[in-house]
Scaffold this active site. Structure first.
Site, PDB file in Angstrom:
ATOM      1  N   ARG A  64       0.826  -1.215   0.000  1.00 22.02           N
ATOM      2  CA  ARG A  64       0.000   0.000   0.000  1.00 22.02           C
ATOM      3  C   ARG A  64       0.856   1.259   0.000  1.00 22.02           C
ATOM      4  O   ARG A  64       0.395   2.317  -0.450  1.00 22.02           O
ATOM      5  CB  ARG A  64      -0.979  -0.008   1.176  1.00 22.02           C
ATOM      6  CG  ARG A  64      -2.163  -0.935   0.967  1.00 22.02           C
ATOM      7  CD  ARG A  64      -3.063  -0.954   2.192  1.00 22.02           C
ATOM      8  NE  ARG A  64      -2.337  -1.421   3.365  1.00 22.02           N
ATOM      9  CZ  ARG A  64      -2.220  -2.694   3.723  1.00 22.02           C
ATOM     10  NH1 ARG A  64      -2.826  -3.618   3.027  1.00 22.02           N
ATOM     11  NH2 ARG A  64      -1.517  -3.036   4.775  1.00 22.02           N
ATOM     12  N   GLU A 101       5.800 -10.474  14.387  1.00 21.38           N
ATOM     13  CA  GLU A 101       5.226 -10.954  15.643  1.00 21.38           C
ATOM     14  C   GLU A 101       5.597 -12.435  15.833  1.00 21.38           C
ATOM     15  O   GLU A 101       6.028 -12.856  16.899  1.00 21.38           O
ATOM     16  CB  GLU A 101       3.711 -10.774  15.581  1.00 21.38           C
ATOM     17  CG  GLU A 101       3.059 -10.753  16.920  1.00 21.38           C
ATOM     18  CD  GLU A 101       1.564 -10.580  16.785  1.00 21.38           C
ATOM     19  OE1 GLU A 101       1.093 -10.156  15.711  1.00 21.38           O
ATOM     20  OE2 GLU A 101       0.874 -10.892  17.762  1.00 21.38           O
TER      21      GLU A 101
HETATM   22  P1  AMP Z   1       5.078  -2.855  11.085  1.00 23.91           P
HETATM   23  O1  AMP Z   1       6.255  -3.479  10.419  1.00 23.91           O
HETATM   24  O2  AMP Z   1       4.605  -3.597  12.289  1.00 23.91           O
HETATM   25  O3  AMP Z   1       5.275  -1.368  11.380  1.00 23.91           O
HETATM   26  O4  AMP Z   1       3.851  -2.971  10.077  1.00 23.91           O
HETATM   27  C1  AMP Z   1       3.702  -2.076   9.058  1.00 23.91           C
HETATM   28  C2  AMP Z   1       3.229  -2.710   7.777  1.00 23.91           C
HETATM   29  O5  AMP Z   1       2.168  -3.638   7.997  1.00 23.91           O
HETATM   30  C3  AMP Z   1       2.692  -1.637   6.862  1.00 23.91           C
HETATM   31  O6  AMP Z   1       3.206  -1.864   5.561  1.00 23.91           O
HETATM   32  C4  AMP Z   1       1.188  -1.770   6.934  1.00 23.91           C
HETATM   33  O7  AMP Z   1       0.626  -1.687   5.648  1.00 23.91           O
HETATM   34  C5  AMP Z   1       0.919  -3.136   7.563  1.00 23.91           C
HETATM   35  N1  AMP Z   1       0.046  -3.067   8.754  1.00 23.91           N
HETATM   36  C6  AMP Z   1       0.398  -3.366  10.034  1.00 23.91           C
HETATM   37  N2  AMP Z   1      -0.608  -3.233  10.878  1.00 23.91           N
HETATM   38  C7  AMP Z   1      -1.663  -2.801  10.152  1.00 23.91           C
HETATM   39  C8  AMP Z   1      -3.034  -2.441  10.459  1.00 23.91           C
HETATM   40  N3  AMP Z   1      -3.521  -2.501  11.716  1.00 23.91           N
HETATM   41  N4  AMP Z   1      -3.834  -2.036   9.449  1.00 23.91           N
HETATM   42  C9  AMP Z   1      -3.346  -1.967   8.182  1.00 23.91           C
HETATM   43  N5  AMP Z   1      -2.099  -2.284   7.825  1.00 23.91           N
HETATM   44  C10 AMP Z   1      -1.253  -2.704   8.785  1.00 23.91           C
END
Ligand code: AMP
Length: 176
Positions: A64, A101
């Protein structure tokens, strides 16, 4: 019509409980993309501190992040470079692992995606734990890029993703 505020964009973001798995509140941005005014406004807010000529390359994160980063690159008259999940890019790549996770994931960039010293704006749709964006930032650094800012449309503050992005200027348009 006036430009939309961040609050107006926030009202269009759809929360989907328990997607893609129990406990996750998924932030669905497709209603923002579908509305011409909100989509343009979201891109304008993402690039607000920058002017055409001030950024060489907008780097977007799979998947996205590509939507906003490509529009931002066009508006800033900058190039665009993708950070993709491992195995998707056809040419020589550099890779970076990061923690999920459960388990690990790997992102990649083409070795020639950036000119050394390139002024980079790194964009993703959402900052959660910061694992994805910190891996992407590490790739940009390895390629000699100079990260002006890491910008997100949405930040989930309670996950403290900024802790993984220490040393980089981080900005989000909407925070939960
Ligand atoms: P992180 O690596 O945990 O910061 O996760 C970020 C990536 O996961 C981004 O590319 C987001 O598009 C996706 N992502 C993580 N959590 C969500 C959420 N609650 N809603 C939508 N996209 C998420």
């Amino acid at each position: 019509m006036p430009h939309p505020t961040a609050a107006e964009i926030e009202r269009a973001i759809r929360n989907i409980p328990d997607f893609p798995k129990p406990g996750i509140q998924f932030k669905d941005i497709t209603p923002v993309l579908a509305d011409p005014r909100l989509f343009a406004g979201a891109v304008d807010l993402l690039i607000a501190p920058f002017q055409p000529g001030g950024v060489d390359t907008v780097v977007g994160i799979d998947a996205r992040g590509f939507i906003f980063a490509a529009a931002a690159a066009h508006k800033l008259r900058a190039g665009f470079a993708p950070v993709r999940k491992k195995g998707k890019l056809p040419y020589q790549t550099i890779e970076q692992d990061y923690e999920l996770e459960y388990g690990r994931a790997t992102v990649a960039m083409h070795v020639d995606a950036l000119k050394p010293g390139a002024r980079v704006l790194l964009i993703d749709d959402l900052l959660a734990t910061g694992g994805t964006s910190s891996a992407a930032a590490a790739l940009v650094k390895k390629l000699g890029g100079n990260i002006l800012e890491i910008a997100f449309l949405i930040e989930l503050k309670f996950l403290n993703g900024r802790q993984k992005l220490k040393g980089f200027p981080v900005r989000s348009v909407i925070a939960y």
